[in-house]
Each structure stands twice: as structure tokens, then as C-alpha cells.
Write a protein that holds these residues in place. Structure first.
Motif, short mmCIF file in Angstrom:
data_model
loop_
_atom_site.label_atom_id
_atom_site.label_comp_id
_atom_site.label_asym_id
_atom_site.label_seq_id
_atom_site.Cartn_x
_atom_site.Cartn_y
_atom_site.Cartn_z
N GLY A 184 1.17 -0.92 0.11
CA GLY A 184 -0.32 0.16 -0.04
C GLY A 184 0.85 1.24 0.24
N GLY A 185 -0.02 2.38 -0.21
CA GLY A 185 0.73 3.58 -0.08
C GLY A 185 -0.12 4.25 1.14
N THR A 186 0.65 5.59 1.68
CA THR A 186 -0.28 6.68 2.51
C THR A 186 0.49 7.88 2.96
OG1 THR A 186 -0.90 7.09 4.72
CG2 THR A 186 1.66 5.57 4.55
N PRO A 190 4.46 8.76 10.66
CA PRO A 190 5.73 8.68 10.17
C PRO A 190 5.45 7.58 8.42
CG PRO A 190 5.85 7.90 11.72
CD PRO A 190 4.88 8.27 12.00
N ARG A 191 6.54 6.83 7.66
CA ARG A 191 6.16 5.98 6.54
C ARG A 191 7.47 5.59 6.31
NH1 ARG A 191 3.32 10.06 3.61
NH2 ARG A 191 4.99 10.96 2.66
N TYR A 192 7.40 4.31 5.79
CA TYR A 192 8.66 3.71 5.47
C TYR A 192 9.38 4.14 4.44
CZ TYR A 192 12.07 -0.28 4.46
OH TYR A 192 13.03 -1.05 3.48
N ARG A 193 10.88 4.77 4.27
CA ARG A 193 11.66 5.31 3.85
C ARG A 193 11.15 6.80 2.73
NH1 ARG A 193 13.26 0.51 -0.91
NH2 ARG A 193 14.27 2.28 -1.79
N GLY A 194 10.00 7.21 3.34
CA GLY A 194 9.75 8.53 3.10
C GLY A 194 8.70 8.73 1.98
N GLY A 320 -0.82 16.89 6.37
CA GLY A 320 0.41 16.03 6.58
C GLY A 320 1.59 16.68 6.75
N ASN A 321 3.13 16.10 7.08
CA ASN A 321 4.74 16.55 6.77
C ASN A 321 5.27 16.86 5.94
OD1 ASN A 321 3.84 17.38 9.58
ND2 ASN A 321 4.58 15.17 9.88
N ILE A 322 6.31 17.79 6.05
CA ILE A 322 6.97 18.04 4.53
C ILE A 322 8.58 17.08 5.06
CG2 ILE A 322 5.86 19.99 3.81
CD1 ILE A 322 8.21 21.53 4.53
N GLY A 323 9.14 16.42 4.21
CA GLY A 323 10.82 15.64 4.69
C GLY A 323 10.75 14.43 4.76
N TYR A 324 11.50 14.37 5.60
CA TYR A 324 11.78 13.22 5.35
C TYR A 324 11.51 12.21 6.40
CZ TYR A 324 13.96 8.22 4.50
OH TYR A 324 14.26 6.80 4.40
N CYS A 325 10.15 12.04 6.84
CA CYS A 325 9.22 11.29 7.72
C CYS A 325 9.15 9.57 7.89
CB CYS A 325 8.36 12.22 7.94
SG CYS A 325 8.12 13.96 7.91
N ASP A 326 10.26 9.22 8.46
CA ASP A 326 10.26 8.51 8.68
C ASP A 326 9.85 7.20 10.05
OD1 ASP A 326 13.14 8.57 9.43
OD2 ASP A 326 13.93 6.77 8.01
N GLY A 327 9.95 7.71 11.14
CA GLY A 327 9.70 7.48 12.23
C GLY A 327 10.90 7.75 13.15
N HIS A 346 8.27 15.51 16.09
CA HIS A 346 7.29 14.79 15.71
C HIS A 346 6.47 14.15 14.49
CE1 HIS A 346 3.80 12.66 17.36
NE2 HIS A 346 3.58 13.21 18.48
N ASN A 347 7.06 13.37 14.08
CA ASN A 347 6.66 12.63 12.42
C ASN A 347 5.08 12.44 12.63
OD1 ASN A 347 9.37 10.21 11.72
ND2 ASN A 347 9.39 12.41 12.90
N ASP A 348 4.67 12.53 13.67
CA ASP A 348 2.84 12.71 12.88
C ASP A 348 2.24 13.38 12.56
OD1 ASP A 348 0.19 11.44 13.41
OD2 ASP A 348 -0.15 11.82 15.30
N GLY A 349 1.62 13.03 10.58
CA GLY A 349 1.31 13.88 10.54
C GLY A 349 0.28 12.65 9.10
N ARG A 350 -0.79 13.67 8.96
CA ARG A 350 -2.21 13.30 9.20
C ARG A 350 -2.80 13.87 7.26
NH1 ARG A 350 -5.28 11.57 14.85
NH2 ARG A 350 -4.22 11.01 15.60
N GLY A 351 -1.90 13.95 6.07
CA GLY A 351 -2.08 14.16 5.00
C GLY A 351 -2.91 13.05 4.11
N THR A 352 -3.81 13.67 3.10
CA THR A 352 -5.59 13.39 2.64
C THR A 352 -5.11 13.75 0.87
OG1 THR A 352 -6.86 15.34 3.40
CG2 THR A 352 -7.08 13.47 4.69
#
Length: 466
Positions: A184-186, A190-194, A320-327, A346-352
Motif C-alpha cells: 500500500g501507500g499512505t 511516519p512511513r517507511y522510506r519517506g 501532513g508533514n514535509i520532509g523525510y518522516c520515517d519515524g 514529531h513525525n505524526d502527520g495525517r495527510g489526505t
């Protein structure tokens, strides 16, 4: 790969069931106080090791729940590459509610998890040592190849009765998702590999080359400056210092990554210091991972521009967040110019990914599909006309060439006759009214709506990649 499922409190029964039924690799740590010394008073707390002070309190001692003992974060401390933050920084740090665990609790959990895995590695090394002594070198593959073990777990999971599991009860419309390997994608972080695992990486560009993006300039790159209150007192155990004292690795193969997305002053100062981890140089946009307009990784068109299924121009990413947010501790995340707490970390971002009746089609280019299953997390509570991309439009794609279906006026705030259309390989397979669409969705948790947009079990039986 088959993951190790790890529980940090509350899910032991579920983990034990997975281990018993399918042989899953599971583990965890218990919650609560693992027999550590408690704080009895302010005076007595000062005699405890620094990491234990005000962590667990005896009955009636309130300090463990008080902000000054529970939290030690800060929004800003001076650094050499930023004279003054573009936006005034908060004196306090948001989110320090009494019901949140605080940094001391997180530190305890992190150290307990680390010890568990270190002991597991130590045991593995002992097994390998005994094997090489008794059987010789090189080490036999049976001691470290995981393919056979993982296939055994996968086969047991696939053959299980998913409907009878807690997952199957939650996903009652599509229980087979519970024992089907999914990708999947999101837009959440945070998410794996930005950005490589974002929804945007799955989108087919519109005829003009448009793909929704999440861009912005970060105020600075590299690691955060040390906050004074985070320093370990002299004489106390400094776990990070112990880790940094290990023998240096061979640094001959240095990676050179772009500094785009970091302000010029910050990049210059960073280059002078030269001591930051390579993650610090990862761009705040996805341009380093893929040039979204010039170097396509998305392939064939589903239809000619004159056909029915053409990617729309009216989709955008909100929040959501900008940047490399891999947790990880090396993330470079949410340091945009408008931030009022740059050092939040804080990597917590909820983009849509947002669209409306004027946005046109959103088209995903999915590779190696074998199971005929596509689900999407939907946020149906967003108000109509909240999509800024289509402000002022009166036709789909702002009148650009697609299906030539023009609207005389923008859609009403809450249309009762809206339809959701789903197409696979350029062919519309569903055209749903509100009731029909809702029948494809379940709500397994708070603010969590999951809709099954495609479920082709015949394709799963064939197991052919497309």
C-alpha cells in the motif's frame, strides 16, 4: 518478509493465538512497573538513578504525573545555522497532556525492547558459535536462512479460516484481506522510506504531467541541537554515549545526497560542520526519489486522452508533514517555516489525497497485482468544497479535455445524488450511489472507514501477475 509482531502491552492474548495457530514470530514486553524502585519523595528521588526519578511513584506521591518531571522537551534552542526562526516559537511544547506517558516512560519502553533484542542476538551468536565449533565453517544455511520457516508461516496463514478471526470480524465484507499479503501507500507519516511509500508514488500523471505534490522548504537540516535539559547529569549512565563509543565503521563509501529542500544558509553551515548523519541531507520533497514531471516511473496510459479514464487535474494533498518522516531518530521532518515548534521532532502527520466532483479521475498504476483486491481508507467527513485546487472551477478538470462532461455550477455542499465510479484496466466496473458505496465500507475503529473498491476472487485463484 514475515515480520516479528511485537506487543508493548495489552495484546498478549492475540499474539499467543497467532503463535499457536500459524507459528507466527511474536514477542513483547509487559506494561507497568517491572519491579523497579519507586519515587517516595522529592528528596528520595534525587538519590535514584536519573532514568528512574519520578518514573514510578508510591501511592500519594504526585510528582510522576507533573509536567516538570514528566516532560523535558523544548520548541527551540539556539543553533549555529539559524539566526532567528522565521516564525516565533512557542515557549511551551504542545501535547503535554496528563494522559500522555511522557519521555521517561518512552525511554523505559525503548530500553526494555533494546535489551530483549540484544539478548536475542546474543543467543543467536551463541548458537552460531556452537555450530561452527561442532560442524565447521562456513556456517550451514539452516542456521540463518529463513525462507523455509517463513513459507511455513505464510502457508498456515493462507489456509486458515480468516472469517473466524478478530480481523475477519472487523473486515467482515472482505475477510480474505486478513490472510492475503498486501502492499500500500499512505499520506500519513511516519512511513517507511519517506515519500517512496506515499500514495503519490502510485499515481498516474494527468495528460499535462500534473501529480499532486507535498512540497516546502525546511528551515534547517541535520540533527537537532542538544536541548540543555536533555543532557545526562555527570556520573549517570549515558546510553547514547555508550553506543557512540563503539569502534568506528569504515567510512570510505560515503553517500552524497542532495541538500535540496534545505535553506541555502542551513545547507552552507551544515557543509562546514560536515558531521551530520547522511539522512540529514535528504530532500524535503519527493524530487530526489523521482522527478515527478520529467522522469516517470509510472508506465502505460490506461486510455487515450479522448477515452473515459484519464487522470484528473483537480486532486491535491492536504495536511501532513514535509520532509523525510520515517519515524526514526534520524528523520528530518516538519521543520517548515510556519512551524511554531521546530524541534518537536514529531513525525505524526495525517495527510489526505483530496478530490471532489470537479477533480476528474484519480488513477493508480499498480504493479504485480495477483489477488484482485484493492481497499482504501476514506475520510467521508471532509466538508464539500474544501478542495482548494478546484476553487472557481465550473467543469471537471477546469474544462480541460477529458470526458467533456461540463457542469453548469459547482456541486452543492451535500449532494444527495453523487456517484463513486471505479475502473480497472480502463473499464468502469462500479458506478455507485451513496447507499451502494457505503455498503462496501466498514468502520473497524474510531475515524477509520475502509472501503473495498475491488474484490476479484477469480483473479486470486489464477494468481497471475499484472
Amino acid at each position: 518478509r514475515v515480520p516479528i509482531l511485537f506487543d508493548i502491552g495489552g495484546g498478549k492474548g492475540f499474539m499467543d493465538a497467532l503463535r499457536k495457530e500459524v507459528g507466527a514470530h511474536v514477542g513483547g514486553i509487559t506494561s507497568g512497573n517491572p519491579h523497579l524502585k519507586e519515587t517516595e519523595s522529592l528528596e528520595q528521588a534525587a538519590t535514584l538513578p536519573h532514568a528512574l526519578q519520578h518514573l514510578f511513584c508510591k501511592g500519594g506521591v504526585p510528582t510522576c504525573g507533573q509536567t516538570q518531571f514528566k516532560y523535558n522537551a523544548s520548541c527551540w534552542t539556539d543553533r549555529v545555522d539559524v539566526e532567528t526562526p522565521p516564525t516565533a516559537q512557542n515557549k511551551g511544547y504542545g501535547g503535554q497532556a496528563k494522559w500522555h506517558p511522557g519521555n521517561r516512560s518512552h525511554q523505559l519502553i525503548g530500553r526494555r525492547m533494546t535489551l530483549l533484542f540484544l539478548r536475542a542476538l546474543d543467543e543467536a551468536m551463541n548458537i552460531w558459535l556452537k555450530a561452527t565449533v561442532s560442524e565447521g565453517s562456513p556456517l550451514d544455511g539452516k542456521y540463518w536462512h529463513l525462507a523455509e520457516e517463513e513459507n511455513k508461516i505464510r502457508d498456515a496463514l493462507k489456509s486458515g479460516n480468516a472469517t473466524a478471526t478478530p480481523c475477519g470480524e472487523l473486515m467482515k465484507l472482505t475477510p480474505r484481506v486478513c490472510n492475503t499479503p498486501m502492499r500500500g501507500g499512505t499520506e500519513w507519516t511516519p512511513r517507511y522510506r519517506g515519500d517512496e511509500s506515499s500514495i503519490r508514488q502510485l499515481l498516474k500523471p494527468s495528460p499535462s504531467g500534473y501529480i499532486p505534490s507535498k512540497v516546502g522548504e525546511q528551515v534547517y537540516g541535520g540533527r537537532e541541537a542538544r536541548i540543555p535539559q536533555l543532557r545526562i547529569p555527570i556520573g549517570e549512565v549515558d546510553v547514547a554515549m555508550i553506543a557512540r563509543s563503539l569502534p568506528q565503521r569504515n567510512r570510505s563509501r560515503k553517500r552524497s545526497l542532495s541538500t535540496s529542500g534545505i535553506s541555502a544558509g542551513a545547507a552552507s553551515a551544515e557543509a562546514k560542520r560536515g558531521g551530520h548523519h547522511w539522512y540529514s541531507r535528504i530532500s524535503s520533497t519527493s524530487s530526489m526519489l523521482r522527478n515527478e514531471t520529467n522522469h516517470r516511473i509510472l508506465g502505460r496510459r490506461l486510455a487515450d486522452d479522448s477515452g473515459a479514464i484519464v487522470p484528473g487535474e483537480g486532486w491535491e494533498v492536504q495536511g501532513g508533514n514535509i520532509g523525510y518522516c520515517d519515524g526514526t531518530s534520524n528523520s528530518v521532518c516538519a521543520r517548515d517555516k510556519s512551524s511554531i515548534c521546530l524541534m518537536t521532532g514529531h513525525n505524526d502527520g495525517r495527510g489526505t489525497l483530496d478530490g471532489d466532483a470537479l477533480s476528474g479521475w484519480v488513477v493508480f498504476n499498480l504493479k504485480d497485482v495477483t489477488q484482485g483486491l484493492f481497499l482504501a481508507r476514506m475520510e467521508s467527513w471532509f466538508p464539500m468544497e474544501s478542495n482548494k485546487r478546484t476553487e472557481g472551477w465550473t467543469a471537471i478538470n477546469n474544462g480541460k479535455r477529458t470526458r467533456h462532461r461540463h457542469l453548469k455550477a459547482p456541486p452543492p455542499p451535500k449532494p444527495a445524488d453523487y456517484r463513486v465510479e471505479v475502473a480497472v484496466n480502463g473499464v468502469i466496473t462500479k458506478s455507485l450511489n451513496e447507499t451502494e458505496f457505503n455498503d462496501l465500507c466498514v468502520e473497524p475503529g474510531y475515524n477509520l472507514i475502509i472501503c473495498t473498491l475491488w474484490d476479484d476472487e477469480e483473479r486470486a485463484v489464477k494468481n497471475e501477475k499484472e
